[in-house]
Design an enzyme around this catalytic site. Structure first.
Site, PDB file in Angstrom:
ATOM      1  N   HIS A 204       0.813  -1.217   0.000  1.00  0.00           N
ATOM      2  CA  HIS A 204       0.000   0.000   0.000  1.00  0.00           C
ATOM      3  C   HIS A 204       0.849   1.270   0.000  1.00  0.00           C
ATOM      4  O   HIS A 204       0.318   2.354  -0.273  1.00  0.00           O
ATOM      5  CB  HIS A 204      -0.911   0.055   1.230  1.00  0.00           C
ATOM      6  CG  HIS A 204      -2.011  -0.948   1.224  1.00  0.00           C
ATOM      7  ND1 HIS A 204      -2.844  -1.138   0.143  1.00  0.00           N
ATOM      8  CD2 HIS A 204      -2.431  -1.827   2.177  1.00  0.00           C
ATOM      9  CE1 HIS A 204      -3.726  -2.086   0.428  1.00  0.00           C
ATOM     10  NE2 HIS A 204      -3.487  -2.527   1.652  1.00  0.00           N
ATOM     11  N   ASP A 241      -3.036 -10.500  -2.230  1.00  0.00           N
ATOM     12  CA  ASP A 241      -3.598  -9.960  -0.987  1.00  0.00           C
ATOM     13  C   ASP A 241      -5.065  -9.613  -1.227  1.00  0.00           C
ATOM     14  O   ASP A 241      -5.467  -9.271  -2.343  1.00  0.00           O
ATOM     15  CB  ASP A 241      -2.817  -8.707  -0.593  1.00  0.00           C
ATOM     16  CG  ASP A 241      -3.123  -8.218   0.811  1.00  0.00           C
ATOM     17  OD1 ASP A 241      -2.306  -8.456   1.712  1.00  0.00           O
ATOM     18  OD2 ASP A 241      -4.176  -7.577   0.997  1.00  0.00           O
ATOM     19  N   HIS A 243      -6.565  -7.064  -0.320  1.00  0.00           N
ATOM     20  CA  HIS A 243      -6.672  -5.631  -0.592  1.00  0.00           C
ATOM     21  C   HIS A 243      -5.801  -5.265  -1.788  1.00  0.00           C
ATOM     22  O   HIS A 243      -4.732  -5.841  -1.987  1.00  0.00           O
ATOM     23  CB  HIS A 243      -6.234  -4.823   0.631  1.00  0.00           C
ATOM     24  CG  HIS A 243      -7.006  -5.147   1.871  1.00  0.00           C
ATOM     25  ND1 HIS A 243      -6.484  -5.922   2.890  1.00  0.00           N
ATOM     26  CD2 HIS A 243      -8.265  -4.821   2.246  1.00  0.00           C
ATOM     27  CE1 HIS A 243      -7.395  -6.055   3.839  1.00  0.00           C
ATOM     28  NE2 HIS A 243      -8.483  -5.405   3.475  1.00  0.00           N
ATOM     29  N   ASP A 328      -4.583 -12.515   3.970  1.00  0.00           N
ATOM     30  CA  ASP A 328      -5.781 -11.985   4.605  1.00  0.00           C
ATOM     31  C   ASP A 328      -7.053 -12.270   3.814  1.00  0.00           C
ATOM     32  O   ASP A 328      -8.135 -11.804   4.182  1.00  0.00           O
ATOM     33  CB  ASP A 328      -5.643 -10.481   4.870  1.00  0.00           C
ATOM     34  CG  ASP A 328      -5.044  -9.724   3.695  1.00  0.00           C
ATOM     35  OD1 ASP A 328      -4.780 -10.343   2.643  1.00  0.00           O
ATOM     36  OD2 ASP A 328      -4.825  -8.502   3.825  1.00  0.00           O
TER      37      ASP A 328
END
Length: 425
Positions: A204, A241, A243, A328
């Site tokens: 990120h 991931d 996200h 995740d």
């Protein structure tokens, strides 16, 4: 993740690093900035040396190993009750020991890289702005005084007195694995898969600053390093991931030589990675974002791998594959709403290993990203190691399939068909 953000899980002093995304910049005059830079470069003078191609020798053990991994747990970078805490990497290491997937039990089949270098400022600056690096290093004084600070409020992404140095160590652990995997590939057709068990995570972190628990873009930095130090021009990045890896996306959005492919939950943090974001300029088509509906699971990911990831990689013809390995998406993870299982991650690890073998001489390095349920995280990484060494999955023994429900198969099929049309797959 976004639920955690809404709860305001941290309290304490807040400090904005200048990121270009809002917040308050340091009120520094030209003289202070000049002094900061002078002291910074004196402290990190080795980073100013130009990198020529790196020559790393490969031992016999490394050339015959199946896995080589590094551990950088960043124990000082920690905030109690924060999802991205210092318990994560030790939980993985403990699980690997418990199931006998460490050098202690496997001899030369699995190697832990003990002596790895710290990333230099020049390494970090290949992706991130120098003003961000200067600001973060300077912020360590305030973090030392106050225990911890916020360096990006929406995360909240925090820092402690050791965050800057431990983030350099984490990035360096990944770069060192690139060195050793590349060296092994020169003497063996089956080099080991690398796995950087590191934190803080990175995907990120945008070029101008931190974001979403991430400090430096470990995978992005490794991609630039592979090009600069080893002449591996074409880098294929897979980000699974839950996200979207917006920082990696932004770093290479106009670059035709780095293909970024992200699968992520539609509508989840940070809200980026739309399906029609495919790159720009010379890099148009070298970014593939595939948002999947909440509830997507093992069936969806197997289909995506076969119908999207494989043909994209085959057409791109990479020199190395790097993986943002976020765990995740597991059904037990608290910060999102996929329903991957331990078996899903076994499948991904096994198939990516085979893809690297077929396309780029086996050169492949995984980098730990998300994963916040310690048990599902550690079980899934351990099963990834089993895939690397060619042993059967233990998912049936650790997964409780009673948590699963019907996947949104129609929505997944629609997304796959649209991405195949957009990218002519």
């Amino acid at each position: 993740m976004q639920n955690y953000y809404r709860t305001g899980g941290l309290t304490g002093s807040s400090l904005s690093i200048p990121t270009g995304r809002g917040g308050v910049s340091f009120p520094l005059g030209p003289r202070v900035v000049s002094l900061m830079r002078s002291r910074f470069f004196q402290k990190h003078s080795t980073s100013l040396k130009k990198h020529s191609k790196v020559s790393i020798s490969c031992s016999l053990n490394e050339s015959t190993a199946k896995v080589i991994y590094s551990v950088a747990p960043a124990m000082g970078h920690n905030k109690e009750a924060h999802p991205e805490c210092s318990l994560r990497v030790p939980a993985i290491v403990t699980a690997l020991e418990k199931v006998e997937l460490t050098p202690k039990f496997r001899g030369s089949e699995i190697i832990q890289l003990q002596d790895f270098r710290t990333a230099t400022v020049e390494d970090i600056a290949s992706v991130h702005s120098r003003s961000y690096v200067f600001g973060l290093e300077k912020a360590m004084e305030q973090a030392s005084d106050q225990g911890f600070i916020h360096i990006e409020g929406s995360g909240p992404t925090y820092a402690t007195a050791t965050t800057f140095q431990e983030s350099l160590i984490a990035a360096g652990a990944g770069l060192s694995l690139v060195d050793h995997v590349v060296a092994a590939s020169k003497v063996s057709q089956t080099p080991p898969i690398g796995f950087a068990l590191i934190r803080p995570p990175g995907h990120h972190a945008v070029p101008k600053g931190p974001m979403g628990f991430c400090v430096f873009g470990n995978v992005a930095i490794a991609a630039r390093y592979a090009q600069r130090a080893h002449g591996l021009q074409r880098v294929f990045i897979i980000d699974f991931d839950v996200h979207h890896g917006n920082g990696t996306n932004d770093a290479f959005y106009d670059d035709p030589d780095i293909f970024f492919l992200s699968t992520h939950q539609e509508g989840s943090y940070p809200g980026t990675g739309k399906i029609d974001n495919i790159g720009c300029g010379n890099g148009e088509g070298a970014t593939l974002n595939l948002p999947l509906a909440g509830g997507s699971g093992d069936i969806a990911m197997r289909t995506v791998f076969d119908e999207v990831i494989v043909p994209s990689a085959q057409r791109f013809k990479p020199d190395i594959i790097l993986v943002s390995a976020g765990y995740d998406g597991h059904v037990l993870d608290p910060l999102a709403n996929f329903q991957f299982t331990t078996g899903t991650y076994y499948m991904l690890a096994s198939n990516i290993k085979q893809l690297a073998k077929e396309l780029c001489g086996g050169r492949c390095v995984f980098f730990l990203e998300g994963g916040y349920n310690l048990k599902s995280l550690s079980d899934s990484v351990a099963d990834s190691f089993r895939a690397f060494v060619g042993e059967p999955s233990m998912a049936a023994k650790v997964d409780d399939l009673g948590y699963l429900y019907d996947e949104p198969s129609f929505k997944v099929k629609q997304a796959i068909q649209r991405i195949k049309h957009l990218h002519s797959l």
